[in-house]
Design a protein around this motif. Structure first.
Motif, PDB file in Angstrom:
ATOM      1  N   LEU A 190      38.992  26.845 -52.210  1.00  0.00           N
ATOM      2  CA  LEU A 190      40.358  26.928 -52.731  1.00  0.00           C
ATOM      3  C   LEU A 190      40.432  26.366 -54.141  1.00  0.00           C
ATOM      4  CD1 LEU A 190      42.312  25.812 -49.535  1.00  0.00           C
ATOM      5  CD2 LEU A 190      42.285  28.101 -50.544  1.00  0.00           C
ATOM      6  N   SER A 191      39.657  25.289 -54.387  1.00  0.00           N
ATOM      7  CA  SER A 191      39.629  24.682 -55.713  1.00  0.00           C
ATOM      8  C   SER A 191      39.106  25.678 -56.746  1.00  0.00           C
ATOM      9  CB  SER A 191      38.749  23.426 -55.696  1.00  0.00           C
ATOM     10  OG  SER A 191      38.583  22.904 -56.996  1.00  0.00           O
ATOM     11  N   PHE A 192      38.032  26.371 -56.409  1.00  0.00           N
ATOM     12  CA  PHE A 192      37.484  27.356 -57.338  1.00  0.00           C
ATOM     13  C   PHE A 192      38.420  28.545 -57.497  1.00  0.00           C
ATOM     14  CE2 PHE A 192      33.318  25.255 -56.815  1.00  0.00           C
ATOM     15  CZ  PHE A 192      32.986  25.160 -58.161  1.00  0.00           C
ATOM     16  N   LEU A 193      39.155  28.865 -56.457  1.00  0.00           N
ATOM     17  CA  LEU A 193      40.130  29.953 -56.574  1.00  0.00           C
ATOM     18  C   LEU A 193      41.227  29.604 -57.562  1.00  0.00           C
ATOM     19  CD1 LEU A 193      40.558  31.211 -52.884  1.00  0.00           C
ATOM     20  CD2 LEU A 193      39.631  32.483 -54.823  1.00  0.00           C
ATOM     21  N   TRP A 194      41.755  28.369 -57.464  1.00  0.00           N
ATOM     22  CA  TRP A 194      42.817  28.026 -58.414  1.00  0.00           C
ATOM     23  C   TRP A 194      42.271  27.811 -59.821  1.00  0.00           C
ATOM     24  CZ3 TRP A 194      43.187  23.587 -61.265  1.00  0.00           C
ATOM     25  CH2 TRP A 194      42.659  22.394 -60.766  1.00  0.00           C
ATOM     26  N   ILE A 195      41.003  27.394 -59.927  1.00  0.00           N
ATOM     27  CA  ILE A 195      40.371  27.290 -61.248  1.00  0.00           C
ATOM     28  C   ILE A 195      40.184  28.685 -61.851  1.00  0.00           C
ATOM     29  CG2 ILE A 195      38.234  26.714 -62.462  1.00  0.00           C
ATOM     30  CD1 ILE A 195      37.958  24.331 -60.537  1.00  0.00           C
ATOM     31  N   MET A 196      39.698  29.630 -61.031  1.00  0.00           N
ATOM     32  CA  MET A 196      39.494  30.996 -61.514  1.00  0.00           C
ATOM     33  C   MET A 196      40.815  31.639 -61.916  1.00  0.00           C
ATOM     34  SD  MET A 196      36.629  32.274 -58.739  1.00  0.00           S
ATOM     35  CE  MET A 196      36.817  34.005 -59.166  1.00  0.00           C
ATOM     36  N   LEU A 197      41.850  31.388 -61.132  1.00  0.00           N
ATOM     37  CA  LEU A 197      43.174  31.917 -61.490  1.00  0.00           C
ATOM     38  C   LEU A 197      43.665  31.294 -62.789  1.00  0.00           C
ATOM     39  CD1 LEU A 197      44.991  32.028 -58.029  1.00  0.00           C
ATOM     40  CD2 LEU A 197      44.436  33.966 -59.498  1.00  0.00           C
ATOM     41  N   THR A 198      43.437  29.994 -62.947  1.00  0.00           N
ATOM     42  CA  THR A 198      43.883  29.317 -64.166  1.00  0.00           C
ATOM     43  C   THR A 198      43.156  29.858 -65.387  1.00  0.00           C
ATOM     44  OG1 THR A 198      44.337  27.288 -62.912  1.00  0.00           O
ATOM     45  CG2 THR A 198      44.148  27.073 -65.300  1.00  0.00           C
ATOM     46  N   THR A 199      41.825  30.018 -65.285  1.00  0.00           N
ATOM     47  CA  THR A 199      41.055  30.501 -66.433  1.00  0.00           C
ATOM     48  C   THR A 199      41.387  31.948 -66.767  1.00  0.00           C
ATOM     49  OG1 THR A 199      39.199  31.067 -64.969  1.00  0.00           O
ATOM     50  CG2 THR A 199      39.148  28.907 -66.042  1.00  0.00           C
ATOM     51  N   ASN A 200      41.608  32.777 -65.735  1.00  0.00           N
ATOM     52  CA  ASN A 200      41.875  34.196 -65.976  1.00  0.00           C
ATOM     53  C   ASN A 200      43.322  34.480 -66.360  1.00  0.00           C
ATOM     54  OD1 ASN A 200      39.417  36.069 -65.254  1.00  0.00           O
ATOM     55  ND2 ASN A 200      39.354  34.413 -63.767  1.00  0.00           N
ATOM     56  N   LEU A 201      44.251  33.703 -65.810  1.00  0.00           N
ATOM     57  CA  LEU A 201      45.669  33.948 -66.071  1.00  0.00           C
ATOM     58  C   LEU A 201      46.196  33.153 -67.262  1.00  0.00           C
ATOM     59  CD1 LEU A 201      47.080  33.931 -62.409  1.00  0.00           C
ATOM     60  CD2 LEU A 201      46.418  35.900 -63.800  1.00  0.00           C
ATOM     61  N   PHE A 202      45.639  31.962 -67.475  1.00  0.00           N
ATOM     62  CA  PHE A 202      46.145  31.094 -68.542  1.00  0.00           C
ATOM     63  C   PHE A 202      45.151  30.907 -69.688  1.00  0.00           C
ATOM     64  CE2 PHE A 202      48.623  30.024 -64.828  1.00  0.00           C
ATOM     65  CZ  PHE A 202      49.902  29.802 -65.323  1.00  0.00           C
ATOM     66  N   GLY A 203      43.849  31.193 -69.450  1.00  0.00           N
ATOM     67  CA  GLY A 203      42.854  31.083 -70.509  1.00  0.00           C
ATOM     68  C   GLY A 203      42.073  29.786 -70.468  1.00  0.00           C
ATOM     69  N   ALA A 204      40.954  29.783 -71.226  1.00  0.00           N
ATOM     70  CA  ALA A 204      40.055  28.622 -71.238  1.00  0.00           C
ATOM     71  C   ALA A 204      40.713  27.395 -71.851  1.00  0.00           C
ATOM     72  CB  ALA A 204      38.771  28.956 -72.000  1.00  0.00           C
ATOM     73  N   GLU A 205      41.587  27.592 -72.849  1.00  0.00           N
ATOM     74  CA  GLU A 205      42.213  26.436 -73.507  1.00  0.00           C
ATOM     75  C   GLU A 205      43.110  25.674 -72.539  1.00  0.00           C
ATOM     76  OE1 GLU A 205      45.015  25.208 -77.332  1.00  0.00           O
ATOM     77  OE2 GLU A 205      44.602  27.318 -76.906  1.00  0.00           O
ATOM     78  N   VAL A 206      43.937  26.398 -71.780  1.00  0.00           N
ATOM     79  CA  VAL A 206      44.813  25.738 -70.809  1.00  0.00           C
ATOM     80  C   VAL A 206      43.982  25.020 -69.758  1.00  0.00           C
ATOM     81  CG1 VAL A 206      46.450  26.131 -68.920  1.00  0.00           C
ATOM     82  CG2 VAL A 206      46.810  27.236 -71.122  1.00  0.00           C
ATOM     83  N   PHE A 207      42.907  25.674 -69.285  1.00  0.00           N
ATOM     84  CA  PHE A 207      42.067  24.997 -68.304  1.00  0.00           C
ATOM     85  C   PHE A 207      41.405  23.762 -68.900  1.00  0.00           C
ATOM     86  CE2 PHE A 207      37.954  24.340 -66.116  1.00  0.00           C
ATOM     87  CZ  PHE A 207      38.480  23.946 -64.891  1.00  0.00           C
ATOM     88  N   GLY A 208      41.051  23.820 -70.195  1.00  0.00           N
ATOM     89  CA  GLY A 208      40.505  22.640 -70.869  1.00  0.00           C
ATOM     90  C   GLY A 208      41.492  21.492 -70.855  1.00  0.00           C
ATOM     91  N   LEU A 209      42.769  21.774 -71.099  1.00  0.00           N
ATOM     92  CA  LEU A 209      43.810  20.736 -71.070  1.00  0.00           C
ATOM     93  C   LEU A 209      44.055  20.236 -69.648  1.00  0.00           C
ATOM     94  CD1 LEU A 209      46.337  22.295 -73.629  1.00  0.00           C
ATOM     95  CD2 LEU A 209      44.882  20.284 -73.973  1.00  0.00           C
ATOM     96  N   VAL A 210      44.016  21.149 -68.683  1.00  0.00           N
ATOM     97  CA  VAL A 210      44.143  20.742 -67.279  1.00  0.00           C
ATOM     98  C   VAL A 210      42.983  19.819 -66.900  1.00  0.00           C
ATOM     99  CG1 VAL A 210      44.086  21.546 -64.882  1.00  0.00           C
ATOM    100  CG2 VAL A 210      45.479  22.754 -66.560  1.00  0.00           C
ATOM    101  N   SER A 211      41.775  20.149 -67.370  1.00  0.00           N
ATOM    102  CA  SER A 211      40.605  19.321 -67.091  1.00  0.00           C
ATOM    103  C   SER A 211      40.755  17.931 -67.692  1.00  0.00           C
ATOM    104  CB  SER A 211      39.332  19.981 -67.650  1.00  0.00           C
ATOM    105  OG  SER A 211      39.108  21.220 -67.034  1.00  0.00           O
ATOM    106  N   LEU A 212      41.288  17.874 -68.910  1.00  0.00           N
ATOM    107  CA  LEU A 212      41.541  16.571 -69.529  1.00  0.00           C
ATOM    108  C   LEU A 212      42.575  15.784 -68.728  1.00  0.00           C
ATOM    109  CD1 LEU A 212      41.654  17.125 -73.403  1.00  0.00           C
ATOM    110  CD2 LEU A 212      40.000  15.805 -72.085  1.00  0.00           C
ATOM    111  N   GLY A 213      43.588  16.500 -68.236  1.00  0.00           N
ATOM    112  CA  GLY A 213      44.603  15.849 -67.411  1.00  0.00           C
ATOM    113  C   GLY A 213      44.001  15.293 -66.130  1.00  0.00           C
TER     114      GLY A 213
END
Length: 437
Positions: free
Chosen positions: A38-61
């Motif tokens: 499930l974690s990888f599913l929401w990560i994949m959705l985040t990267t594909n729907l919001f882009g690498a930059e948003v996921f980078g900020l989520v990762s920092l968070g």
């Protein structure tokens, strides 16, 4: 065919006396795997729907959340396991002291302090450190709801004392990640900014933390011993320092990459790191079962029993981790493509981090042995050494090699702390924790 494979597997487990450990850790492992999917599913959705930059900020968070949970969780989640595994504090389903109540109070107060500090310094951190004004919004939600995340971490640890491993797996891994996945879909559906993902992350854990807290009100009381806040902190603080600097070693790369490379590269690195961390799921699952067992054996002065349990656990961890790592290495490009074309550049990084995870797995549950046998201060010292070396390595290697340099630094620092722990355990207790054929 399936029945034959199952019978052979059971015979193999019986030969090495791993049945009970496999069943208990297997319950946690299964839930952790489901949670990881499930974690990888929401990560994949985040990267594909919001882009690498948003996921980078989520990762920092997530890094800031983990950072706060380590330092301002005060090591109480580990201390609860240590105290609850002795008859003086918890026996046959009945609380014998007020250690659980006082631990939760300490957790709540400390987490509020972190939230207040982060609220007032959020803009400074976002602009001066990471040069990204958008990150301030992520930090705002973290400062407000952080206490809920730490509450979940503390309350869930007591489930292992109660030997409710299935419930622990559900509440710690499966349910929160399912809720996060739903939150990502909601954020995309209503075109909400990326920082709502971090809000969903915090609430997903916090809701189940509150459910567990209220369930503790039904635990029978027979308070024979009053434990002071000072006594709890004397036990937990070295564990907190160890966990914090272990966290620093694990997240130094993310923190320094966030300041030294683009947010897209940071997103690529974090996907590679999370994929490699698949090897850790069995370690964490086995350690969940192993930690209270070591504490009980140590209270009975049964060092030989600790040796047997630790070496059995190392065998089980290695058998599962090795094929996982090989799959990640051999099929790295195809796996990274699942997250988008821009993530393929992380293939070499994935190989390096995966090898570090494999070494970690084969070294055994050394941290649990030290924490549960009153050697938490020594473990703290080892983590300090490892964290210091990791910072230096990251600084120089990121400059020269970018995300591959960060992966090399992670590999080397992981080897250092495991080797130090292995040597210390051998000298003090006379056995090796690492994998032997």
């Amino acid at each position: 065919m399936i029945t034959k494979i199952k019978n052979k597997a059971n015979k193999l487990l019986a030969i090495f006396d791993l049945e009970k450990l496999f069943v208990n850790s297997g319950n946690v492992f299964l839930r952790r795997v489901l949670g990881l999917v499930l974690s990888f599913l929401w990560i994949m959705l985040t990267t594909n729907l919001f882009g690498a930059e948003v996921f980078g900020l989520v990762s920092l968070g997530q890094m800031f959340i983990s950072f706060g949970a380590m330092f301002f969780g005060l090591g109480l989640d580990t201390a609860i396991v240590k105290l609850g595994s002795t008859h003086d504090h918890y026996f046959k389903g009945v609380l014998q002291s007020n250690f659980l109540k006082k631990s939760i109070i300490l957790t709540f107060v400390a987490s509020l302090i972190f939230g207040v500090l982060l609220y007032f310094f959020k803009d400074l951190i976002a602009i001066k450190v990471f040069n990204n004004q958008k990150f301030s919004n992520y930090l705002l939600y973290i400062s407000i709801f952080f206490f809920m995340f730490v509450l979940h971490k503390t309350t869930a640890s007591f489930l292992t004392v109660q030997e409710k491993f299935t419930k622990f797996g559900n509440y710690y891994f499966f349910f929160p990640n399912l809720l996060i996945l739903i939150c990502v879909l909601i954020a995309y559906q209503f075109k909400l900014p990326g920082y709502y993902i971090i809000l969903g992350f915090l609430l997903s854990y916090g809701i189940f933390g509150l459910i567990l807290l209220f369930s503790f009100f039904n635990i029978p009381l027979n308070i024979k011993k009053n434990i002071s806040y000072k006594s709890i902190l004397n036990l937990s603080m070295p564990m907190m320092i160890s966990a914090s600097f272990l966290f620093i070693s694990n997240w130094t790369d993310t923190f320094m990459l966030g300041a030294m490379v683009s947010k897209s590269e940071l997103g690529v690195y974090n996907v590679a790191f999370k994929l490699a961390s698949l090897a850790l799921i069995i370690i964490a699952s086995v350690n969940t079962v192993l930690a209270p067992k070591i504490a009980k054996l140590f209270s009975d002065n049964n060092i030989e029993g600790i040796k047997i349990e630790v070496q059995k656990a190392t065998k089980l961890i290695t058998w599962v981790a090795f094929p996982l790592v090989m799959i990640l290495i051999l099929f790295r490009t195809k796996i990274l493509l699942l997250f988008g074309d821009e993530f393929v550049i992380g293939s070499q990084t994935l190989v390096i981090i995966s090898l570090g995870m494999l070494f970690n797995a084969m070294s055994g549950s050394v941290g649990q042995v030290l924490n549960m046998t009153n050697n938490q201060k020594q473990f703290r010292n080892f983590t300090l050494i490892s964290a210091f070396i990791n910072v230096i390595l990251n600084f120089y290697l990121i400059k020269s090699s970018g995300i591959k340099g960060a992966a090399i630094a992670s590999l080397l620092s992981s080897m250092i702390i495991n080797i130090l722990c292995i040597i210390y355990i051998k000298r003090k207790y006379g056995f090796y924790a690492f994998f032997k054929l």
